[in-house]
Design an enzyme around this catalytic site. Structure first.
Site, short mmCIF file in Angstrom:
data_model
loop_
_atom_site.label_atom_id
_atom_site.label_comp_id
_atom_site.label_asym_id
_atom_site.label_seq_id
_atom_site.Cartn_x
_atom_site.Cartn_y
_atom_site.Cartn_z
N ARG A 79 27.80 48.62 31.69
CA ARG A 79 27.77 48.96 33.30
C ARG A 79 29.40 49.61 33.26
O ARG A 79 30.38 48.82 33.17
CB ARG A 79 27.72 47.57 34.16
CG ARG A 79 28.22 47.90 35.54
CD ARG A 79 28.08 46.78 36.53
NE ARG A 79 28.63 47.08 37.99
CZ ARG A 79 29.55 46.40 38.51
NH1 ARG A 79 29.90 45.08 38.21
NH2 ARG A 79 29.75 47.05 39.66
N TYR A 302 31.59 34.45 40.44
CA TYR A 302 32.72 33.58 39.62
C TYR A 302 32.81 32.18 40.13
O TYR A 302 33.02 31.26 38.90
CB TYR A 302 34.11 34.48 39.77
CG TYR A 302 34.08 35.84 39.30
CD1 TYR A 302 34.35 35.98 37.83
CD2 TYR A 302 33.60 36.98 39.94
CE1 TYR A 302 34.39 37.30 37.27
CE2 TYR A 302 33.52 38.14 39.20
CZ TYR A 302 33.85 38.24 38.00
OH TYR A 302 33.84 39.59 37.41
O1 IFM Z 1 38.40 42.44 37.58
C1 IFM Z 1 37.63 42.26 38.78
C2 IFM Z 1 36.55 43.29 39.22
O2 IFM Z 1 37.02 44.67 39.22
C3 IFM Z 1 35.75 43.10 40.21
N1 IFM Z 1 35.25 41.62 40.28
C4 IFM Z 1 36.03 40.64 39.84
C5 IFM Z 1 36.76 41.01 38.79
C6 IFM Z 1 37.77 39.90 38.18
O3 IFM Z 1 38.65 39.45 39.15
#
Ligand code: IFM
Length: 452
Positions: A79, A302
């Site tokens: 991706r 996350y």
């Molecule tokens: O690095 C970022 C990404 O660009 C978007 N989602 C979260 C990641 C970690 O912060």
């Protein structure tokens, strides 16, 4: 090798992800125009280590070697995002074919190796020329985005099947236009709400453009989603959790699934003076576009979020459980939140298919004397989250793929290069690449289609 403990369904997609500004570098090569990140990183004090994405992982020039590393890991899918100002230096109008050539070559090389490209069209690098005309708070940016999506689909749509329109619209709108720690660095609540609406509208218009050009395309959006928990049973904390959930999760999920904006959030925004024209946001024509059918929902997970009433009584505060393990971003490690989130999404919104389009962690482990990177904590993190994903599948969730964030260490926005999310370690001085232990571990996961 023994049978994996958590087996994934046949055909499960194992991938890794990056984004253009975070890895490519070469900000003016081959006719590229400036993006809002080129501008923002030049403002003193915006980036922790004073860095920028000017060089990043030099992926624009080293992409071929990087594909070889993907092959070594055995990825099914990669991706990546297309840089809008590489393709349309002014955001609209003249096409920069040399910019498109880069993605054309990348796609061909991936396919030669049976690596499926998943193309994100917007991962936050808006052409500066469009920001100069008001950016996402302006309606014409949504239309410009759809035109850009059409241009990319016309060039790549004969080979690319999987498209992600927008990555994390909450971050682009809220952090970019209200909190100001991301480009363009504004602090205006009214702009932030309008930006969120136009990002969603742009998503819907882009779906139409892609399907028009490439009817076999499979299209979705990637949302940053988080299970929200109140810090206590105190009514103030419970209400703060409702507001946070409304702002981050439901404001996007509800309209994408044909429900319009959540009325409680609209009421909050109105009473806080953040909406100037409610009827504009509720236009049924816009909502028909926003709720256009998608093929998958992309979930970037996350952490969960524990919320308590704000001391200033205005915006909720985020708390961290005192016993929690945290990553170097300060984010709680909470794998079961992924199961909870996926089960909730499947029950509540019934998407046809879900992909975890990002999941990962920042730990700074670097090479030892033998040049090996022993990132045990990343392996543990990924392992526990894959077990959680497998639990969701067992509970009936139509989860069909998983992408590690990130393929390689890269420019972590306002945190600069101090935060390392990669399966591949990068020496940002020399551009040397080293596969971390987690990359070899992931290779084994992919090989047996499961986690030991
Ligand atoms: O690095 C970022 C990404 O660009 C978007 N989602 C979260 C990641 C970690 O912060």
């Amino acid at each position: 090798m023994t049978d994996p403990t958590h087996c994934f369904p046949e055909g499960f997609i194992w991938g890794a992800a990056t984004s253009a500004y975070q890895v490519e570098g070469s900000p003016v090569a081959d006719g590229k125009g400036p993006s809002i990140w080129d501008t923002f990183t030049r403002v003193p004090g915006t980036i922790e280590d004073g860095s920028s994405g000017d060089i990043a992982c030099d992926h624009y020039r080293r992409w071929d070697d990087d594909v070889d590393l993907m092959v070594e890991i055995g990825l099914d899918a990669y991706r990546f995002s297309v840089s809008w100002p590489r393709v349309l230096p002014n955001g609209i109008g003249a096409i920069n074919h040399r910019g498109l050539d880069f993605y054309d070559r990348l796609v061909d090389r991936l396919l030669e190796h049976d690596i499926e490209p998943f193309v994100t069209l917007y991962h936050w690098d808006l052409p500066q020329a469009l920001q100069d005309r008001g950016g996402w708070p302006e309606r014409h940016t949504a239309a410009a985005f759809a035109d850009y999506a059409r241009v990319v689909a016309e060039r790549l749509g004969d080979r690319v099947t999987n498209w992600i329109t927008v990555n994390e619209p909450w971050v682009a709108a809220k952090r970019g236009y209200l909190l100001g720690d991301k480009a363009p660095g504004h602090h205006d609540p009214v702009e932030a709400v309008l930006a969120s609406h136009h990002l969603l509208l742009g998503h819907g218009l882009a779906i139409r453009a892609i399907r028009d050009v490439s009817p076999r395309g499979r299209v979705g959006i990637a949302l940053n989603l988080t299970p929200v928990v109140a810090a206590s049973g105190d009514p103030g904390d419970i209400d703060a959790a409702r507001r946070f959930d409304g702002d981050v999760n439901r404001w996007y999920l509800d309209p994408l699934h044909g429900r319009g904006y959540p009325v409680d959030v609209l009421a909050d925004l109105e009473s806080d003076g953040e909406i100037v024209d409610r009827a504009y946001l509720e236009s049924s024509d816009d909502h028909d576009v926003i709720a256009g059918p998608t093929d998958f929902l992309g979930v970037n997970y996350y952490e969960r979020t524990i919320v308590r009433r704000a001391s200033n009584e205005v915006s909720p505060e985020v708390a961290i459980s005192p016993d929690a393990a945290i990553t170097e971003m300060g984010w709680e490690v909470y794998p079961s939140g992924l199961t909870d989130l996926l089960v909730h999404l499947a029950d509540e919104y019934r998407p046809r298919s879900i992909l975890v389009t990002e999941n990962g962690c920042s730990y700074g482990d670097g090479p030892d004397q033998d040049g090996k990177v022993h990132d045990r904590r990343r392996i543990d993190f990924l392992k526990s989250h894959l077990a959680a994903a497998s639990g969701a599948i067992a509970a009936g969730v139509p989860l069909h793929g998983y992408f590690v964030w990130s393929l390689m260490d890269n420019f972590e926005w306002a945190r600069g290069y101090r935060q390392r999310f990669g399966l591949i370690w990068i020496d940002f001085e020399t551009q040397e690449r080293i596969l971390k232990d987690s990359a070899f571990w992931y290779r084994d996961v992919i090989a047996v289609n499961g986690v030991q």
